[in-house]
Design a protein around this motif. Sequence first.
Motif, PDB file in Angstrom:
ATOM      1  N   LYS A 174      -6.324   8.821   1.947  1.00 50.54           N
ATOM      2  CA  LYS A 174      -6.896   7.935   0.935  1.00 50.54           C
ATOM      3  C   LYS A 174      -6.113   8.141  -0.350  1.00 50.54           C
ATOM      4  CE  LYS A 174     -11.105   6.738  -1.581  1.00 50.54           C
ATOM      5  NZ  LYS A 174     -12.531   7.044  -1.846  1.00 50.54           N
ATOM      6  N   ARG A 210       0.856  -1.184   0.000  1.00 47.26           N
ATOM      7  CA  ARG A 210       0.000   0.000   0.000  1.00 47.26           C
ATOM      8  C   ARG A 210       0.889   1.228   0.000  1.00 47.26           C
ATOM      9  NH1 ARG A 210      -2.502   0.259   6.137  1.00 47.26           N
ATOM     10  NH2 ARG A 210      -0.782  -0.751   7.243  1.00 47.26           N
ATOM     11  N   ASN A 244     -21.565   8.877  -4.756  1.00 49.50           N
ATOM     12  CA  ASN A 244     -20.160   8.748  -5.169  1.00 49.50           C
ATOM     13  C   ASN A 244     -20.068   8.584  -6.671  1.00 49.50           C
ATOM     14  OD1 ASN A 244     -19.163   8.725  -2.454  1.00 49.50           O
ATOM     15  ND2 ASN A 244     -19.821   6.584  -2.290  1.00 49.50           N
ATOM     16  N   ASP A 271     -13.288   2.047  -6.701  1.00 47.18           N
ATOM     17  CA  ASP A 271     -12.518   1.435  -5.620  1.00 47.18           C
ATOM     18  C   ASP A 271     -11.309   2.320  -5.283  1.00 47.18           C
ATOM     19  OD1 ASP A 271     -11.978  -0.439  -3.685  1.00 47.18           O
ATOM     20  OD2 ASP A 271     -10.917  -1.797  -5.031  1.00 47.18           O
ATOM     21  N   SER A 272     -10.081   1.799  -5.432  1.00 44.63           N
ATOM     22  CA  SER A 272      -8.885   2.580  -5.094  1.00 44.63           C
ATOM     23  C   SER A 272      -8.277   3.293  -6.301  1.00 44.63           C
ATOM     24  CB  SER A 272      -7.823   1.677  -4.460  1.00 44.63           C
ATOM     25  OG  SER A 272      -7.410   0.668  -5.367  1.00 44.63           O
ATOM     26  N   TYR A 273      -8.919   3.159  -7.476  1.00 46.08           N
ATOM     27  CA  TYR A 273      -8.402   3.818  -8.676  1.00 46.08           C
ATOM     28  C   TYR A 273      -8.601   5.337  -8.595  1.00 46.08           C
ATOM     29  CZ  TYR A 273      -7.961  -0.591 -11.310  1.00 46.08           C
ATOM     30  OH  TYR A 273      -7.597  -1.824 -11.744  1.00 46.08           O
ATOM     31  N   THR A 325     -15.818  -9.721 -13.734  1.00 46.41           N
ATOM     32  CA  THR A 325     -14.778  -8.694 -13.720  1.00 46.41           C
ATOM     33  C   THR A 325     -14.481  -8.275 -15.147  1.00 46.41           C
ATOM     34  OG1 THR A 325     -13.773  -9.519 -11.673  1.00 46.41           O
ATOM     35  CG2 THR A 325     -12.392  -8.166 -13.106  1.00 46.41           C
ATOM     36  N   GLY A 351     -12.653  -4.020 -12.607  1.00 43.80           N
ATOM     37  CA  GLY A 351     -13.498  -4.216 -11.440  1.00 43.80           C
ATOM     38  C   GLY A 351     -14.692  -5.101 -11.733  1.00 43.80           C
ATOM     39  N   GLU A 352     -15.389  -5.437 -10.671  1.00 42.11           N
ATOM     40  CA  GLU A 352     -16.569  -6.287 -10.788  1.00 42.11           C
ATOM     41  C   GLU A 352     -17.779  -5.449 -11.170  1.00 42.11           C
ATOM     42  OE1 GLU A 352     -19.436  -8.824  -7.758  1.00 42.11           O
ATOM     43  OE2 GLU A 352     -17.250  -8.876  -7.429  1.00 42.11           O
ATOM     44  N   ASP A 378     -17.337   0.144  -9.793  1.00 40.00           N
ATOM     45  CA  ASP A 378     -16.889   1.070  -8.754  1.00 40.00           C
ATOM     46  C   ASP A 378     -15.411   1.399  -8.975  1.00 40.00           C
ATOM     47  OD1 ASP A 378     -16.080   2.257  -6.255  1.00 40.00           O
ATOM     48  OD2 ASP A 378     -17.901   1.421  -5.382  1.00 40.00           O
ATOM     49  N   GLN A 391      -5.454   7.353  -4.112  1.00 40.57           N
ATOM     50  CA  GLN A 391      -6.024   6.815  -5.343  1.00 40.57           C
ATOM     51  C   GLN A 391      -4.894   6.559  -6.335  1.00 40.57           C
ATOM     52  OE1 GLN A 391      -8.840   9.867  -6.465  1.00 40.57           O
ATOM     53  NE2 GLN A 391     -10.476   8.895  -5.294  1.00 40.57           N
ATOM     54  N   SER A 419      -3.983  -0.846  -9.949  1.00 38.67           N
ATOM     55  CA  SER A 419      -4.200  -1.635  -8.743  1.00 38.67           C
ATOM     56  C   SER A 419      -3.011  -2.566  -8.532  1.00 38.67           C
ATOM     57  CB  SER A 419      -5.478  -2.467  -8.875  1.00 38.67           C
ATOM     58  OG  SER A 419      -5.300  -3.484  -9.855  1.00 38.67           O
TER      59      SER A 419
END
Length: 305
Positions: free
Chosen positions: A65, A55, A244, A206-208, A262, A184-185, A204, A67, A71
Amino acid sequence: MNVIYLDKEYLTDEHYALALGFFDGLHQGHLALVDEVKKNADEKHLKSAIMTFDRHPLSLLKNEKCQSLISSNDRIELLADMGIDTLFVIRFTMDVAKLSPQAFIDQYLKHVDHLVVGFDFRFGHKNKGDVSSLSHQHFEVSVIAPIMYDEKRKVSSTLIKELLTSGNVEEANRLLTRPFSIRGEVVHGKKRGRTIGYPTANVDFDSYYVIRRGVYGVRVKVNDSVYYGMGNVGNNPTFNELSNDLLEVHIFDLDEDLYGKTIKVEFIKFIRDEKTFSNIEELKLQLKKDEEQIKKALTITKYSI
C-alpha cells in the motif's frame, strides 16, 4: 496540458524533451528535472513532457500500500500550472514490469529527442537499467544531480514524509515549495463537532500519506473561495469511534453544507498532538485554545486571515 494514457507505444509526429520518473511529490528535487525539460524544450523547439506511471510500481510488484504526497489529479494540476505541454501516463502492468531496459526505450521513448532523468534513475525489468543504459541511444540525455538537504541527505519524498511524521510541516512545505495538501470529498461523520460548537468537514486520506496525528492550522479551498481553519488528524480517541485515521476540519467563518463537495486542505502549521480528554467540557476548552493559537499563528505569518 495534454494527458495521454499509454497501454502501448504512442504514435505521433511530435518530438519531446521529456523527464521520466514517478514524481511522488513534485518537490524541489523533481522541479529541477521539470526546469531542465522546459529549458531544453525552449532551446530545441520541442514539446515539453513528463512520463510517469498510473500507480507506484511497488503497489503491483510487492502488493504494498503506497501512500503518496500527491494524488494523480494533483500531479496533473501541478504540471499544467508549470507549463508542461504533455503528461504521458504509462499503465503499469506485469507486462511493463518485465520489459528490458532497451525494450522500454524502444516502446515508450521513440519520440524523445532529449531525455531528463535523476542521477539515481533506474528502470526496466528488476531495475536493471540505469543512467549508463541511456547512452548511445537516439536522444540526448541530461542527468540531474541531487538537490541536497544537508551534507548527507538529498531532498526526497522519503525525507518529506519523515518531516511530516515528526510534525515539521513548515519544513516539509519548504521542500515541496507549497503546502502539503489533501483533496477529497467531504463525507458524513458522527456529527459530534456540531453539538459542541465546532462542526467539521470530514475527509478520508484515501491514498495520501497519513501525517502525524494532531491539530493543525490549515487553509481550505472550497470551489473558488479560500478559508482558514483547524484540522485534526487522528481517530478521535476521546469518543473512540474511528478505526482509521480521518481528517476533520473546522472551517472558520463558513457555515454551509459541504457533504459531497470536494475540498482542498493545505496544512500550514502543526499545533499539538492528538490527545484523549476526560470529558466534553475539557475538550471544548482545548478546542477554544487551539482556535486562538491557530488564528494568532496564521496572522503573524504570510498566511493572513
